[in-house]
Design a protein around this motif. Structure first.
Motif, PDB file in Angstrom:
ATOM      1  N   THR A   1       6.080  37.600 -33.125  1.00 41.72           N
ATOM      2  CA  THR A   1       6.797  36.467 -33.701  1.00 41.72           C
ATOM      3  C   THR A   1       7.308  35.529 -32.614  1.00 41.72           C
ATOM      4  N   THR A   2       7.771  36.087 -31.502  1.00 45.61           N
ATOM      5  CA  THR A   2       8.195  35.250 -30.376  1.00 45.61           C
ATOM      6  C   THR A   2       7.040  34.376 -29.903  1.00 45.61           C
ATOM      7  N   LEU A   3       5.856  34.967 -29.798  1.00 47.81           N
ATOM      8  CA  LEU A   3       4.675  34.207 -29.379  1.00 47.81           C
ATOM      9  C   LEU A   3       4.378  33.086 -30.371  1.00 47.81           C
ATOM     10  N   LEU A   4       4.448  33.388 -31.658  1.00 52.45           N
ATOM     11  CA  LEU A   4       4.170  32.368 -32.664  1.00 52.45           C
ATOM     12  C   LEU A   4       5.186  31.229 -32.599  1.00 52.45           C
ATOM     13  N   GLU A   5       6.443  31.577 -32.344  1.00 53.08           N
ATOM     14  CA  GLU A   5       7.486  30.545 -32.222  1.00 53.08           C
ATOM     15  C   GLU A   5       7.214  29.634 -31.021  1.00 53.08           C
ATOM     16  N   ILE A   6       6.716  30.217 -29.936  1.00 51.73           N
ATOM     17  CA  ILE A   6       6.393  29.414 -28.749  1.00 51.73           C
ATOM     18  C   ILE A   6       5.184  28.525 -29.030  1.00 51.73           C
ATOM     19  N   LEU A   7       4.160  29.080 -29.696  1.00 53.59           N
ATOM     20  CA  LEU A   7       2.985  28.280 -30.047  1.00 53.59           C
ATOM     21  C   LEU A   7       3.376  27.112 -30.940  1.00 53.59           C
ATOM     22  N   SER A   8       4.377  27.324 -31.802  1.00 56.15           N
ATOM     23  CA  SER A   8       4.810  26.305 -32.751  1.00 56.15           C
ATOM     24  C   SER A   8       5.749  25.284 -32.135  1.00 56.15           C
ATOM     25  N   GLY A   9       6.224  25.534 -30.913  1.00 51.30           N
ATOM     26  CA  GLY A   9       7.179  24.640 -30.285  1.00 51.30           C
ATOM     27  C   GLY A   9       8.607  24.889 -30.721  1.00 51.30           C
ATOM     28  N   LEU A  10       8.855  26.005 -31.419  1.00 49.90           N
ATOM     29  CA  LEU A  10      10.209  26.326 -31.869  1.00 49.90           C
ATOM     30  C   LEU A  10      11.007  27.072 -30.802  1.00 49.90           C
ATOM     31  N   ARG A  11      10.332  27.556 -29.785  1.00 51.57           N
ATOM     32  CA  ARG A  11      10.967  28.290 -28.688  1.00 51.57           C
ATOM     33  C   ARG A  11      10.179  27.976 -27.423  1.00 51.57           C
ATOM     34  N   LEU A  12      10.848  27.919 -26.288  1.00 49.78           N
ATOM     35  CA  LEU A  12      10.180  27.595 -25.029  1.00 49.78           C
ATOM     36  C   LEU A  12       9.805  28.853 -24.268  1.00 49.78           C
ATOM     37  N   ALA A  13       8.655  28.814 -23.631  1.00 54.33           N
ATOM     38  CA  ALA A  13       8.251  29.905 -22.753  1.00 54.33           C
ATOM     39  C   ALA A  13       9.076  29.832 -21.469  1.00 54.33           C
ATOM     40  N   THR A  14       9.207  30.973 -20.778  1.00 50.42           N
ATOM     41  CA  THR A  14       9.884  30.980 -19.484  1.00 50.42           C
ATOM     42  C   THR A  14       8.972  30.395 -18.415  1.00 50.42           C
ATOM     43  N   THR A  15       7.727  30.845 -18.424  1.00 50.33           N
ATOM     44  CA  THR A  15       6.701  30.273 -17.549  1.00 50.33           C
ATOM     45  C   THR A  15       5.396  30.203 -18.328  1.00 50.33           C
ATOM     46  N   GLY A  16       4.444  29.447 -17.784  1.00 49.25           N
ATOM     47  CA  GLY A  16       3.169  29.281 -18.474  1.00 49.25           C
ATOM     48  C   GLY A  16       3.237  28.127 -19.455  1.00 49.25           C
ATOM     49  N   SER A  17       2.177  27.939 -20.209  1.00 51.07           N
ATOM     50  CA  SER A  17       2.129  26.771 -21.092  1.00 51.07           C
ATOM     51  C   SER A  17       1.279  27.002 -22.331  1.00 51.07           C
ATOM     52  N   VAL A  18       1.554  26.169 -23.338  1.00 46.09           N
ATOM     53  CA  VAL A  18       0.713  26.036 -24.525  1.00 46.09           C
ATOM     54  C   VAL A  18       0.301  24.576 -24.582  1.00 46.09           C
ATOM     55  N   LYS A  19      -1.001  24.318 -24.664  1.00 52.81           N
ATOM     56  CA  LYS A  19      -1.484  22.947 -24.706  1.00 52.81           C
ATOM     57  C   LYS A  19      -2.344  22.733 -25.948  1.00 52.81           C
ATOM     58  N   ILE A  20      -2.153  21.586 -26.585  1.00 52.89           N
ATOM     59  CA  ILE A  20      -2.981  21.168 -27.708  1.00 52.89           C
ATOM     60  C   ILE A  20      -3.741  19.928 -27.291  1.00 52.89           C
ATOM     61  N   LYS A  21      -5.057  20.061 -27.218  1.00 57.06           N
ATOM     62  CA  LYS A  21      -5.925  18.974 -26.733  1.00 57.06           C
ATOM     63  C   LYS A  21      -5.418  18.430 -25.399  1.00 57.06           C
ATOM     64  N   GLY A  22      -4.975  19.349 -24.533  1.00 56.99           N
ATOM     65  CA  GLY A  22      -4.528  18.981 -23.195  1.00 56.99           C
ATOM     66  C   GLY A  22      -3.078  18.581 -23.088  1.00 56.99           C
ATOM     67  N   GLU A  23      -2.376  18.412 -24.214  1.00 56.93           N
ATOM     68  CA  GLU A  23      -0.971  18.005 -24.210  1.00 56.93           C
ATOM     69  C   GLU A  23      -0.070  19.237 -24.286  1.00 56.93           C
ATOM     70  N   THR A  24       0.852  19.372 -23.358  1.00 60.34           N
ATOM     71  CA  THR A  24       1.748  20.529 -23.330  1.00 60.34           C
ATOM     72  C   THR A  24       2.741  20.467 -24.486  1.00 60.34           C
ATOM     73  N   VAL A  25       2.868  21.576 -25.181  1.00 66.20           N
ATOM     74  CA  VAL A  25       3.811  21.682 -26.296  1.00 66.20           C
ATOM     75  C   VAL A  25       5.199  21.969 -25.735  1.00 66.20           C
ATOM     76  N   THR A  26       6.138  21.082 -25.984  1.00 66.30           N
ATOM     77  CA  THR A  26       7.508  21.245 -25.481  1.00 66.30           C
ATOM     78  C   THR A  26       8.535  21.264 -26.607  1.00 66.30           C
ATOM     79  N   GLY A  27       8.066  21.187 -27.834  1.00 59.24           N
ATOM     80  CA  GLY A  27       8.946  21.196 -29.005  1.00 59.24           C
ATOM     81  C   GLY A  27       8.077  21.129 -30.244  1.00 59.24           C
ATOM     82  N   PRO A  28       8.698  21.022 -31.428  1.00 57.42           N
ATOM     83  CA  PRO A  28       7.907  20.896 -32.664  1.00 57.42           C
ATOM     84  C   PRO A  28       6.864  19.795 -32.518  1.00 57.42           C
ATOM     85  N   HIS A  29       5.624  20.123 -32.894  1.00 57.51           N
ATOM     86  CA  HIS A  29       4.498  19.238 -32.595  1.00 57.51           C
ATOM     87  C   HIS A  29       3.892  18.684 -33.878  1.00 57.51           C
TER      88      HIS A  29
END
Length: 270
Positions: free
Chosen positions: A49-77
């Motif tokens: 669930t933590t991973l899903l929240e990070i993928l959704s932009g509801l929680r921030l990762a400590t390190t690393g990134s989630v990108k959608i079409k090259g754009e980094t997810v930093t919040g609700p997308h």
């Protein structure tokens, strides 16, 4: 292979409680192609669930990134729609009004959102219930409403956190088969968290198996089940092979599961 729609790179999540650090997720890497149905499975407490929240932009990762079409997810997308496990329909709104909600928030014309909602309600099998309220519906029907409300806005990626978790196994597999038909017609890309081995095996093009905490990608299983597929796939050798692989992997991880901890009154590693 085409550029992935979503790319998860070296994703790590660390919680701190009482000056102690707990690594919930560590160095997660995987990609999601447009039109894929991805499931995330793992033992309780591994961080699904933590991973899903990070993928959704509801929680921030400590390190690393989630990108959608090259754009980094930093919040609700804007490209992500979410279907939660918990009851999320608005009890004061009818089925039609629930499904219209997201389109209304986007400022769509009334004539447009009425027609789009009507078509989506029919697609999820709720035609005839447009004027019913959530309390008049079964749990499975309410989840259809939640799925319709999310899909009608046409997000590029739909993330689902155990959407059928409160239902019995038979009902969740039936709804899962119907979900596949809906996804096929809407061309949606789906990332699903589930505890059900059968559900993951039936629905997924690819299954990400997480280890016990800290959650790492232990296996990445690609499905050999032909498409289109429905509950009849449960009797095939390919389905049996996938479920056996999942069971073996999860059984091994469950034996090494670490105890959960709380951070700000939230259980970490769910």
């Amino acid at each position: 292979m085409a550029e992935p729609l979503m790319k998860v790179e070296s994703l790590t999540k660390v919680y701190t409680s009482d000056a102690k650090e707990v690594v919930a997720l560590q160095d997660i890497d995987f990609t999601v192609q447009k039109g894929e149905f991805i499931s995330i499975v793992g033992p309780s407490g591994c961080g699904k669930t933590t991973l899903l929240e990070i993928l959704s932009g509801l929680r921030l990762a400590t390190t690393g990134s989630v990108k959608i079409k090259g754009e980094t997810v930093t919040g609700p997308h804007r490209s992500i729609g979410i279907v939660f496990q918990e009851e999320s329909t608005f009890p004061w709104r009818t089925v039609q009004e629930n499904v219209e909600f997201g389109l209304q928030m986007q400022g769509r014309p009334k004539s447009e959102y009425r027609e789009k909602a009507k078509n989506m309600i029919e697609l999820v099998g709720l035609k005839g219930f447009e004027h019913s309220y959530p309390y008049e519906l079964s749990g499975g029907m309410r989840q259809r409403v939640a799925i319709a409300r999310t899909l009608v806005t046409q997000p590029e990626i739909v993330v689902m956190d155990e959407p059928f978790g409160a239902l019995d196994e038979q009902t969740r597999l039936i709804l899962g088969g119907e979900l596949l038909k809906i996804v096929e017609q809407t061309k949606a890309t789906v990332v699903l968290v589930t505890h059900s081995i059968q559900e993951a095996a039936l629905l997924s093009d690819k299954i990400v198996v997480l280890s016990a905490r800290p959650g790492k990608v232990k296996h990445l299983i690609e499905s050999k089940l032909p498409k289109p597929r429905d509950a009849h796939a449960l009797t095939t050798p390919e389905f049996a092979e996938i479920t056996q692989m999942l069971w073996s992997s999860l059984e091994e991880e469950s034996l090494t599961k670490k105890p959960e901890m709380k951070y700000n009154n939230k259980v970490v590693g769910q």
